[in-house]
Design a protein around this motif. Structure first.
Motif, short mmCIF file in Angstrom:
data_model
loop_
_atom_site.label_atom_id
_atom_site.label_comp_id
_atom_site.label_asym_id
_atom_site.label_seq_id
_atom_site.Cartn_x
_atom_site.Cartn_y
_atom_site.Cartn_z
N ASN A 97 -9.16 0.01 48.38
CA ASN A 97 -9.42 -1.08 47.44
C ASN A 97 -9.34 -0.51 46.03
O ASN A 97 -9.98 0.49 45.72
N ASP A 140 -1.52 -0.60 59.09
CA ASP A 140 -2.56 -1.21 58.24
C ASP A 140 -2.13 -1.27 56.78
O ASP A 140 -2.32 -2.28 56.11
N GLU A 141 -1.57 -0.18 56.30
CA GLU A 141 -1.29 -0.11 54.87
C GLU A 141 -0.25 -1.14 54.44
O GLU A 141 -0.20 -1.50 53.26
N GLY A 172 -11.07 -7.51 51.19
CA GLY A 172 -9.70 -7.75 51.66
C GLY A 172 -9.51 -9.13 52.26
O GLY A 172 -8.76 -9.29 53.23
N TYR A 229 -8.20 1.08 55.12
CA TYR A 229 -7.85 0.29 53.94
C TYR A 229 -8.11 1.09 52.67
O TYR A 229 -8.68 2.20 52.71
N HIS A 235 -4.92 -5.08 53.12
CA HIS A 235 -5.58 -3.79 53.34
C HIS A 235 -5.50 -2.89 52.11
O HIS A 235 -6.03 -1.77 52.12
N HIS A 273 -8.20 -12.74 55.71
CA HIS A 273 -7.79 -11.47 56.30
C HIS A 273 -7.29 -11.67 57.73
O HIS A 273 -6.24 -11.14 58.12
#
Ligand SMILES: [Zn+2]
Length: 284
Positions: free
Chosen positions: A89, A143-144, A157, A87, A149, A189
């Motif tokens: 942030n 994931d992206e 998240g 991930y 994420h 999430h």
């Protein structure tokens, strides 16, 4: 060892599985990304993938798509060392990720994709390193594209945004004790990782077939980098209203139904972009 003792030890080990939030699209989401990409590899990339994954229990992109999450149980040390690769942030509050600030020491999904792609495309690396790099890339591109994420809030998240979801969907094994009388105690999430796609009620291959009927969008796929894709994910959180209005923590399938098209579009786009990355890296 007697059979009874062995059964006891296995049961004990299962009890010790960590009860923690999921980290990514659940297994279905990741497998869908892998399967969609697999269908769009060019012949050279397909052959390279087959060579790299030879010997895997399921030597396909879908088959290895959750490997990076499975390390949690299969290789906890390695999981710990790579946990921040799943991930990113944005610490500035907006969606303009600044790698110096938001990706210290290259430990975020954006840098991980780039680093692992470089290993994958480097013929001087060992076969083992390139195989693991392929498995990481398949996972992290997925994931992206899960918006949570690549967010900018301070609740991990959405892992710390609690949700009680009324649902007939049985949770994943690790979370079963939080499922009582048809209500699942979970978090935002996990809603995005698992419940939205699970509520599509389709098995992997049927789901992939259905999503694959949607047109591929070369214009959208061809543009951008992993950094731009993170910004794209981040912006969806507010523009699409992913956080429930008025901080409502109770949810039913209306939310899942509302957001399933968006989750599917993200999976689809992740599959397209993954295929493109692999064709560029392995298929030339
Ligand atoms: Zn992950």
């Amino acid at each position: 060892m007697t059979r009874i003792l062995r059964c006891f030890l296995i049961a004990s080990a299962l009890c010790l599985l960590p009860v923690t939030a999921a980290w990514a699209w659940g297994a279905l989401g990741h497998a869908l990304v892998g399967e969609l990409a697999q269908r769009h590899l060019n012949p050279k990339a397909r052959a390279e993938v087959a060579k790299l994954l030879a010997g895997e229990p399921n030597p396909t992109l879908a088959g290895v798509a959750s490997w990076a999450d499975d390390l949690r149980n299969d290789d906890p040390e390695r999981f710990k060392a790579t946990a921040r690769w799943h991930y990113i942030n944005a610490k500035g509050g907006g969606c303009d990720f600044q790698l110096e600030r938001d990706c210290p020491d290259g430990n975020c999904v954006v840098a991980a994709i780039n680093t692992q792609l470089a290993i994958l495309g480097d013929p001087n690396q060992s076969l083992e390193a390139r195989r693991d790099a392929l498995k990481f890339v398949v996972h992290f591109v997925g994931d992206e594209h899960q918006p949570l994420h690549a967010g900018n809030r301070t609740d991990s998240g959405g892992n710390r945004f609690q949700i009680s979801l009324r649902t007939p969907i049985a949770p994943e094994a690790y979370a079963r004790k939080s499922y009582v009388d048809g209500v699942m105690g979970t978090n935002l999430h996990s809603i995005w990782d698992y419940y939205i796609l699970a509520s599509g009620n389709l098995k992997l291959m049927d789901y992939a077939k259905r999503l694959n009927r949607q047109p591929w969008n070369p214009a959208q796929t061809a543009t951008g980098t992993p950094l731009a894709w993170a910004e794209e994910s981040c912006k969806l959180i507010d523009t699409q209203g992913i956080y429930p209005a008025d901080n409502e923590h109770k949810m039913d399938h209306a939310y899942l139904d509302k957001f399933r098209p968006l989750a599917e579009a993200r999976v689809h786009l992740a599959g397209e972009r993954l295929a493109q990355l692999l064709n560029q890296t392995l298929g030339k």
